[in-house]
Enzyme design. Structure first.
Site, short mmCIF file in Angstrom:
data_model
loop_
_atom_site.label_atom_id
_atom_site.label_comp_id
_atom_site.label_asym_id
_atom_site.label_seq_id
_atom_site.Cartn_x
_atom_site.Cartn_y
_atom_site.Cartn_z
NE ARG A 1 12.42 -1.09 1.88
CZ ARG A 1 13.41 0.19 2.07
NH1 ARG A 1 13.20 0.72 2.77
NH2 ARG A 1 13.34 0.12 0.59
CB ALA B 1 4.18 -0.56 2.57
CG HIS C 1 8.51 4.49 -4.02
ND1 HIS C 1 7.76 3.37 -4.92
CD2 HIS C 1 8.32 4.07 -2.80
CE1 HIS C 1 7.78 2.40 -4.83
NE2 HIS C 1 8.30 3.23 -3.28
CB CYS D 1 -0.80 -0.35 1.35
SG CYS D 1 0.00 0.81 2.59
S1 CFN Z 1 9.48 -0.23 -2.74
FE1 CFN Z 1 11.44 -0.32 -4.81
S2 CFN Z 1 12.64 0.91 -3.51
S3 CFN Z 1 11.01 -0.37 -6.59
FE2 CFN Z 1 12.92 -2.36 -5.40
S4 CFN Z 1 14.59 -1.33 -5.49
FE3 CFN Z 1 11.49 -4.25 -3.68
S5 CFN Z 1 9.70 -4.17 -3.44
MO1 CFN Z 1 10.69 -4.46 -1.87
S6 CFN Z 1 10.77 -2.50 -1.03
FE4 CFN Z 1 12.83 -2.98 -1.61
FE5 CFN Z 1 13.67 -1.05 -3.44
FE6 CFN Z 1 13.28 0.01 -5.47
FE7 CFN Z 1 10.40 -1.83 -3.03
S7 CFN Z 1 14.45 -2.00 -1.41
S8 CFN Z 1 12.98 -5.02 -1.92
S9 CFN Z 1 12.13 -4.39 -6.25
N1 CFN Z 1 12.39 -2.07 -3.97
C1 HCA Z 2 6.88 -3.29 1.20
C2 HCA Z 2 7.97 -4.22 1.69
C3 HCA Z 2 8.92 -4.97 1.38
C4 HCA Z 2 7.73 -6.11 1.31
C5 HCA Z 2 8.52 -7.47 0.97
C6 HCA Z 2 7.76 -8.69 0.49
C7 HCA Z 2 9.89 -5.26 1.43
O1 HCA Z 2 5.98 -3.16 -0.50
O2 HCA Z 2 6.05 -2.42 1.93
O3 HCA Z 2 6.73 -8.90 0.15
O4 HCA Z 2 8.79 -9.68 0.73
O5 HCA Z 2 10.73 -5.50 0.69
O6 HCA Z 2 9.65 -4.81 2.78
O7 HCA Z 2 8.61 -5.10 -0.43
#
Ligand code: CFN
Ligand code: HCA
Length: 538
Positions: A94, A63, A192, A60
């Site tokens: 995280r 998050a 974001h 969401c």
């Molecule tokens: S929201 Fe982003 S910020 S897009 Fe990427 S590299 Fe994932 S989903 Mo989990 S939280 Fe994480 Fe980053 Fe960019 Fe999210 S550190 S692993 S692929 N990510």
């Molecule tokens: C998020 C955080 C997340 C969830 C990871 C997962 C992360 O999107 O709110 O589904 O295992 O990296 O912690 O992407």
């Protein structure tokens, strides 16, 4: 790879076959083949609402704002305004690491929430929020407090911005709020954007104290998951590159305040931080370039890109020396695993950038990606884009010499054909290229946006990958199918995987995962007439 373009279409048909017609029509637009080497990039549907009833991987807006972008900064107190669940379930989930530094300020281990209850929902939660900010201040005396709205806050209309403005005046520290109610937008991507706007509005550029150093850069979109930022910091230091601020892995608010002193912004995760990059370019004249430190070759290429930007032979030589020093250990590790990993296949369905970046690391050990996709990326992350290079800055005077060629550089700007690019270049236009995921995948591969639980199972059955990369929600179900799942969000307690040291860690980890015999011994309970099913039917 055994599939051909023709049976790729068949695969797609099989994926959609059992869906209701209307659903299949919608999902059809989110599934396309790859288009490596100059082929036309297909248009993919992305960043649209998940069809209700479908089990999505997405998270969401709260998050994306609190957990992803602002959460990793150690000396901003993050306060969740809402019922306790949102704060509790986003508490230390995280794996963003930090070095508490000399001052020792680190609020990351804490979970602060206003703990709204029925009374606040009915009579309003502003009073409680004001008291919580005061309590947080009295306890920690932090440099800054940031407030995050959860769903009910927007529904009952608490004016969190008025409260934080008042408290900022009363306490004399930076207090700001994020209207990141979970239901906004279609995924964490909206969160974001909100975090980018608020950090830009309230923090970036608010401290004019000069920062010493040569080749000053910021690193945008790196969150120090599993220690990735520590490894990147090590490499920069070795190269003599001065890192002012990372947004936001292992960061402090002072670094953000002074980030406008950088000569260059380097963007690692474009999806989550591109807004800050664009705004800093417009307001402070700091250009940005895309880099990627996932993969040893990608790391070397990124360092060369940074050195090329500064056009300084000293830096270029230093970077070459560092690459030459670091690569032998990487090559040795790759050579060790290659006989066992070559020809194995992977699938990556994660987030908004890693499903792309990690393909480089797999390639380095001879592994091909059969299918990949993002949870919440936008079309430019898939299709790539050519941004007209809009701004040139005089390094000494900081005067902007050349302003926007395009009226709105933030606007989505589709990839151009080679002919269009040539024609524009002939007119003296320069480009910043941002490569998307589709253009780097083979035409035999499938790209699927916002993959759902049904499609995940089906695609595993149909294409039989040796490893699947995703998150915690997918992990155990897929492993019960006998396919190892590597979490690309939290790295399953592993990492770092960035930079040179990270590549070596990754090669060994993947070798272990794809070659262990245990997976062939697993029989999924639903294929085994197991006790769960019996219990369900008696
Ligand atoms: S929201 Fe982003 S910020 S897009 Fe990427 S590299 Fe994932 S989903 Mo989990 S939280 Fe994480 Fe980053 Fe960019 Fe999210 S550190 S692993 S692929 N990510
Ligand atoms: C998020 C955080 C997340 C969830 C990871 C997962 C992360 O999107 O709110 O589904 O295992 O990296 O912690 O992407």
């Amino acid at each position: 790879m055994s599939t051909t373009p023709k049976n790729l279409e068949e695969l797609k048909k099989e994926l959609l076959d059992k869906m209701p017609t209307k659903v299949a029509r919608k999902r059809d637009k989110a599934i396309v083949p790859g288009a490596e080497s100059g082929e036309t990039i297909p248009v993919i549907q992305a960043n649209v609402r998940t069809i209700p009833g479908i089990l999505t991987q997405r998270g969401c807006t709260y998050a994306g704002c609190k957990g992803v972008v602002l959460g990793p900064t150690r000396d901003i107190v993050n306060l969740t305004h809402g019922p306790i669940g949102c704060g509790y379930y986003s508490w230390l989930t995280r794996r963003n690491q930090t070095d508490a530094g000399e001052d020792g300020d680190n609020y990351i281990p804490y979970c602060l929430s206003t703990d709204m209850t029925e009374n606040d929902i009915v009579f309003g939660g502003e009073k409680k929020l004001r008291a919580a900010i005061k309590e947080a201040y009295d306890n920690f005396k932090p440099k800054s407090i940031s407030v995050f709205a959860t769903c009910p806050v927007g529904l009952i209309g608490d004016d969190i911005h008025a409260v934080t403005r008042q408290m900022q005046e009363e306490l004399g520290i930076t207090v700001f709020a994020n209207s990141c109610e979970g239901y906004k937008g279609v995924s964490q991507s909206a969160g974001h954007h909100i975090a980018n706007n608020q950090i830009f509005r309230h923090v970036i550029g608010t401290d004019d104290t000069p920062v010493e150093g040569k080749y000053k850069i910021n690193l945008l979109g790196e969150y120090n998951i599993g220690g990735d930022a520590f490894e990147i910091e090590r490499i920069f230091e070795k190269c003599g590159i001065t890192l002012l601020a990372t947004f936001s892995g292992n960061s402090t608010i002072t670094q953000f305040r002074q980030a406008h002193h950088a000569d260059l912004n380097t963007v690692m995760c474009h999806r989550s931080l591109n807004y800050v990059a664009e705004m800093m370019e417009t307001k402070f004249g700091i250009p940005w370039i895309k880099i990627n430190f996932i993969g040893a070759e990608a790391t070397a290429k990124s360092l060369r890109r940074i050195a090329a930007y500064f056009e300084d032979p000293e830096l270029m030589a230093r970077v070459e020396q560092v690459i030459a020093e670091e690569m032998p250990a990487v090559k040795a590790a790759a050579a060790e695993v290659l006989p066992r990993t070559t020809g194995k296949t992977a699938m990556l369905f994660v987030g908004g950038s890693r499903a792309h970046h990690y393909q480089d690391l797999f390639r380095e050990i001879g592994m091909e990606t059969l299918a990949a996709g993002y949870e919440f990326a936008h079309r430019d992350d898939y299709e790539g884009r050519h941004v007209l290079s809009t701004i040139k800055v005089d390094a000494d005077s900081r005067n902007i010499e050349e302003l926007e060629i395009e009226p709105d550089p933030v606007r989505y700007n589709p990839r151009k054909t080679p002919e269009q690019i040539k024609a524009l270049e002939d007119q003296g236009v320069r480009f910043k290229v941002y490569e998307g995921l589709i253009g780097e995948m083979k035409k035999e591969a499938l790209i699927i946006d916002d993959i759902n639980q049904y499609e995940t199972h089906k695609i595993i059955e149909l294409m039989k990958p040796d490893i699947f990369c995703a998150g915690i929600k997918e992990k155990y179900i897929i492993q019960k199918m006998g396919v190892p799942l590597k979490q690309l969000h939290n790295y399953d307690m592993g990492g770092p995987y960035a930079g040179f040291v990270g590549a070596v860690n990754w090669y060994h980890e993947i070798d272990r995962l794809v070659n262990t015999k245990v997976w062939s011994l697993i029989k999924a309970p639903w294929n085994d007439n197991g006790p769960e099913l019996e219990a369900a039917y008696v």
